[in-house]
Design a protein around this motif. Structure first.
Motif, PDB file in Angstrom:
ATOM      1  N   ARG A  93       1.116  -1.477   0.032  1.00  0.00           N
ATOM      2  CA  ARG A  93      -0.037  -0.142  -0.376  1.00  0.00           C
ATOM      3  C   ARG A  93       0.735   1.711  -0.046  1.00  0.00           C
ATOM      4  O   ARG A  93       0.981   2.075  -0.941  1.00  0.00           O
ATOM      5  N   MET A  94       2.231   1.184   1.058  1.00  0.00           N
ATOM      6  CA  MET A  94       2.438   2.393   0.096  1.00  0.00           C
ATOM      7  C   MET A  94       3.768   2.967  -0.803  1.00  0.00           C
ATOM      8  O   MET A  94       3.771   3.693  -0.767  1.00  0.00           O
ATOM      9  N   ASN A  95       4.374   1.772  -0.711  1.00  0.00           N
ATOM     10  CA  ASN A  95       4.584   1.987  -1.875  1.00  0.00           C
ATOM     11  C   ASN A  95       3.931   1.854  -3.196  1.00  0.00           C
ATOM     12  O   ASN A  95       4.605   3.340  -4.009  1.00  0.00           O
ATOM     13  N   ILE A  96       3.260   1.864  -3.314  1.00  0.00           N
ATOM     14  CA  ILE A  96       2.361   2.485  -4.738  1.00  0.00           C
ATOM     15  C   ILE A  96       1.429   3.759  -4.452  1.00  0.00           C
ATOM     16  O   ILE A  96       1.660   4.753  -4.991  1.00  0.00           O
ATOM     17  N   GLU A  97       1.559   4.322  -3.091  1.00  0.00           N
ATOM     18  CA  GLU A  97       1.325   6.016  -2.707  1.00  0.00           C
ATOM     19  C   GLU A  97       2.185   6.777  -3.381  1.00  0.00           C
ATOM     20  O   GLU A  97       2.066   7.190  -3.556  1.00  0.00           O
ATOM     21  N   ASN A  98       3.747   6.086  -2.663  1.00  0.00           N
ATOM     22  CA  ASN A  98       4.641   6.722  -3.174  1.00  0.00           C
ATOM     23  C   ASN A  98       5.563   6.598  -4.121  1.00  0.00           C
ATOM     24  O   ASN A  98       6.990   7.524  -4.168  1.00  0.00           O
ATOM     25  N   SER A  99       4.761   5.853  -5.227  1.00  0.00           N
ATOM     26  CA  SER A  99       5.463   5.437  -6.242  1.00  0.00           C
ATOM     27  C   SER A  99       5.372   6.331  -6.850  1.00  0.00           C
ATOM     28  O   SER A  99       4.862   7.785  -6.992  1.00  0.00           O
ATOM     29  N   ILE A 100       6.958   6.757  -8.318  1.00  0.00           N
ATOM     30  CA  ILE A 100       6.983   7.577  -9.215  1.00  0.00           C
ATOM     31  C   ILE A 100       5.671   8.462  -9.381  1.00  0.00           C
ATOM     32  O   ILE A 100       5.479   9.182 -10.922  1.00  0.00           O
ATOM     33  N   LEU A 101       4.851   7.072 -10.193  1.00  0.00           N
ATOM     34  CA  LEU A 101       3.612   7.420 -10.968  1.00  0.00           C
ATOM     35  C   LEU A 101       2.669   7.675 -10.695  1.00  0.00           C
ATOM     36  O   LEU A 101       1.858   8.422 -11.200  1.00  0.00           O
ATOM     37  N   SER A 102       2.345   7.216  -8.892  1.00  0.00           N
ATOM     38  CA  SER A 102       1.663   8.131  -8.544  1.00  0.00           C
ATOM     39  C   SER A 102       1.336   9.700  -7.903  1.00  0.00           C
ATOM     40  O   SER A 102       0.342  10.413  -7.694  1.00  0.00           O
ATOM     41  N   GLN A 103       3.002  10.088  -8.331  1.00  0.00           N
ATOM     42  CA  GLN A 103       3.128  11.732  -8.605  1.00  0.00           C
ATOM     43  C   GLN A 103       2.836  12.270  -9.293  1.00  0.00           C
ATOM     44  O   GLN A 103       2.763  13.010  -9.017  1.00  0.00           O
ATOM     45  N   GLU A 104       3.196  11.426 -10.848  1.00  0.00           N
ATOM     46  CA  GLU A 104       2.491  12.119 -11.691  1.00  0.00           C
ATOM     47  C   GLU A 104       0.678  12.532 -11.824  1.00  0.00           C
ATOM     48  O   GLU A 104       0.608  13.936 -12.761  1.00  0.00           O
ATOM     49  N   LEU A 105      -0.410  12.689 -11.250  1.00  0.00           N
ATOM     50  CA  LEU A 105      -1.535  12.345 -11.406  1.00  0.00           C
ATOM     51  C   LEU A 105      -1.050  13.394  -9.696  1.00  0.00           C
ATOM     52  O   LEU A 105      -0.705  13.906  -9.540  1.00  0.00           O
ATOM     53  N   LYS A 106      -2.055  14.339 -10.422  1.00  0.00           N
ATOM     54  CA  LYS A 106      -2.172  16.171  -9.629  1.00  0.00           C
ATOM     55  C   LYS A 106      -3.633  16.452  -8.853  1.00  0.00           C
ATOM     56  O   LYS A 106      -3.614  16.495  -7.836  1.00  0.00           O
ATOM     57  N   GLY A 107      -4.841  14.863  -9.831  1.00  0.00           N
ATOM     58  CA  GLY A 107      -5.933  15.618  -8.949  1.00  0.00           C
ATOM     59  C   GLY A 107      -5.814  14.424  -7.463  1.00  0.00           C
ATOM     60  O   GLY A 107      -7.336  14.756  -6.840  1.00  0.00           O
ATOM     61  N   VAL A 108      -5.697  13.381  -8.167  1.00  0.00           N
ATOM     62  CA  VAL A 108      -6.210  12.005  -7.910  1.00  0.00           C
ATOM     63  C   VAL A 108      -4.548  10.741  -7.722  1.00  0.00           C
ATOM     64  O   VAL A 108      -4.030  11.053  -8.350  1.00  0.00           O
ATOM     65  N   LYS A 109      -5.014  10.597  -6.226  1.00  0.00           N
ATOM     66  CA  LYS A 109      -3.672  10.025  -6.021  1.00  0.00           C
ATOM     67  C   LYS A 109      -3.702   8.141  -5.993  1.00  0.00           C
ATOM     68  O   LYS A 109      -5.606   7.544  -5.722  1.00  0.00           O
ATOM     69  N   THR A 110      -2.804   7.531  -6.481  1.00  0.00           N
ATOM     70  CA  THR A 110      -3.260   6.166  -6.600  1.00  0.00           C
ATOM     71  C   THR A 110      -2.448   5.879  -5.259  1.00  0.00           C
ATOM     72  O   THR A 110      -1.695   5.286  -4.867  1.00  0.00           O
ATOM     73  N   THR A 111      -4.188   4.592  -4.888  1.00  0.00           N
ATOM     74  CA  THR A 111      -4.068   3.964  -3.540  1.00  0.00           C
ATOM     75  C   THR A 111      -5.079   2.992  -3.379  1.00  0.00           C
ATOM     76  O   THR A 111      -5.256   2.991  -4.280  1.00  0.00           O
ATOM     77  N   LEU A 112      -4.361   2.098  -2.296  1.00  0.00           N
ATOM     78  CA  LEU A 112      -5.542   0.330  -2.111  1.00  0.00           C
ATOM     79  C   LEU A 112      -6.349   0.661  -1.286  1.00  0.00           C
ATOM     80  O   LEU A 112      -5.190   0.857   0.107  1.00  0.00           O
ATOM     81  N   SER A 113      -7.345  -0.851  -1.415  1.00  0.00           N
ATOM     82  CA  SER A 113      -7.671  -1.344  -0.188  1.00  0.00           C
ATOM     83  C   SER A 113      -7.037  -2.183  -0.336  1.00  0.00           C
ATOM     84  O   SER A 113      -7.532  -2.832  -1.442  1.00  0.00           O
TER      85      SER A 113
END
Length: 413
Positions: A332-352
């Protein structure tokens, strides 16, 4: 259907290879025929007439000493054939042999009655032979002696000969220059046989290599199709079909050997919103990244599966629920802090994430239902969260306990 397509493709490719080889062979036969006709025409129209002209011209040269009297009288000419008046026969034979060596063609003299006076031939056409009696020549002898010049063809002792005839007025002889067509075409024929062998070898090599390449391609395609049948093409993880088979083996082994097994169920939060807002290509990049993170986070004995578009299921062998929860939190933390997630400005990539552990009373359905409930709970709490649902208390099978006790008592007795 795929097998039929591959078989059709193999047959078409092999047919094309054979057609190419046959085309080479036909072209070779045509070129040989053209070369044969060309050499034949060159001999008949140029080479043999030119040799005859050269020999006739040389015989006019008094310095050769063939004739003591180059212009005999009518009386002398009358008896020329009988007494060889003024003729140095030894020198004549020597000169003919030189011509034979120089031109590699047969040269001989024939009188107007058809008798062979001198010849370089080593067969039946020698001195004293009569062309009216010789095989092949007798059919055209009359035409030759009457016209006293021209080009002819005849068959002698199974060979085809090309003949040029020229009249020698000083001697009143006919000069014959002939050659075996087979000998003249020997080099072309040898080249044809060599090229034919090369053509057949190349054709067989093309067909063989094509067959090997098709079989190899077919094998690779089958392997790829088999791999596609059990794995997800986008992530390389197992697909749902193969997971349904694997999970039964995993749970049977866990129950038999009493080892812990945990499940992690992952859902990408707001995935459809991200795909709609940022495009399908970015959605695929997120899925691929998720597959890479899962493969890098599990062991060889564990199984990662793409359950649906944005859902993933992980089976951890010899792993308690508490340890599985740590692994899930790391994901969960890896995907939230990934470089790809940082490219998104309005929405974060997170996991349930939902987590649970296998209970010996579980079957596949009950285990999946429990881990799905854990996932739904994580989503209900706002997402970006990992929820662990402990398995119910394990109640051993009563009949099994009684049977175990009975066996123990029998052993003690």
């Amino acid at each position: 259907m795929m097998e039929q397509f591959l078989e059709l493709k193999r047959k078409l490719t092999l047919t094309l290879s054979i057609a190419i080889g046959l085309s080479f062979l036909i072209a070779l036969l045509i070129s040989y025929s053209v070369a044969k006709v060309s050499i034949h025409n060159a001999l008949v129209k140029k080479e043999l007439p030119l040799i005859a002209t050269t020999v006739a011209s040389d015989l006019q040269d008094d310095s050769l000493g063939i004739l003591l009297n180059a212009n005999p009288t009518a009386y002398q000419r009358k008896y020329l054939n009988a007494v060889d008046y003024g003729l140095d026969r030894e020198k004549l034979n020597s000169i003919l042999n030189l011509y034979k060596k120089a031109y590699n063609h047969n040269i001989y003299f024939v009188d107007l009655e058809g008798h062979v006076i001198a010849s370089t031939r080593d067969d039946g056409i020698r001195k004293s032979a009569d062309i009216y009696q010789l095989e092949g020549l007798r059919q055209i002898a009359g035409q030759i002696t009457s016209s006293q010049r021209g080009s002819y063809e005849y068959d002698y002792q199974g060979e085809r000969y090309l003949l040029t005839v020229r009249h020698l007025p000083n001697l009143n002889w006919l000069l014959f220059v002939d050659t075996s067509e087979d000998e003249a075409l020997a080099n072309v024929r040898n080249a044809f046989y060599l090229n034919l062998f090369i053509c057949l070898f190349v054709t067989l090599a093309i067909v063989g290599l094509t067959h090997i390449a098709i079989n190899r391609y077919q094998w690779q395609l089958k392997q790829k199709l088999a791999s596609m049948a059990i794995s997800d093409t986008l992530t390389g993880l197992a697909n749902r079909y193969s997971f349904d088979i694997i999970i039964n083996h995993i749970l049977a082994n866990a129950q038999r050997n009493q080892i812990p097994v945990s499940l992690i169920f992952i859902d990408i939060d707001l995935f459809r919103t991200i795909s709609h807002q940022y495009g399908h290509e970015l959605g695929e990049r997120i899925i691929k990244q998720m597959g890479s993170l899962i493969k890098n986070s599990i062991r060889a004995s564990d199984v990662g599966c793409r359950w649906s578009d944005d859902k993933f299921l992980i089976t951890l062998n010899k792993c308690h629920g508490e340890k599985a929860q740590i692994i899930a939190e790391a994901l969960r933390m890896n995907i939230e802090n990934s470089i790809l997630s940082q490219e998104l400005k309005g929405v974060k990539t997170t996991l349930s994430i939902g987590i649970t552990q296998y209970n010996p009373n579980d079957n596949v359905v009950s285990l999946l239902e429990r881990v799905e409930r854990a996932l739904i709970q994580a989503q209900a709490e706002g997402g970006n969260k990992a929820v662990y649902l402990k398995p119910p208390h394990y109640t051993p099978n009563t009949m099994g306990v009684k049977r175990l006790a009975l066996n123990s008592a029998q052993m003690q007795a």
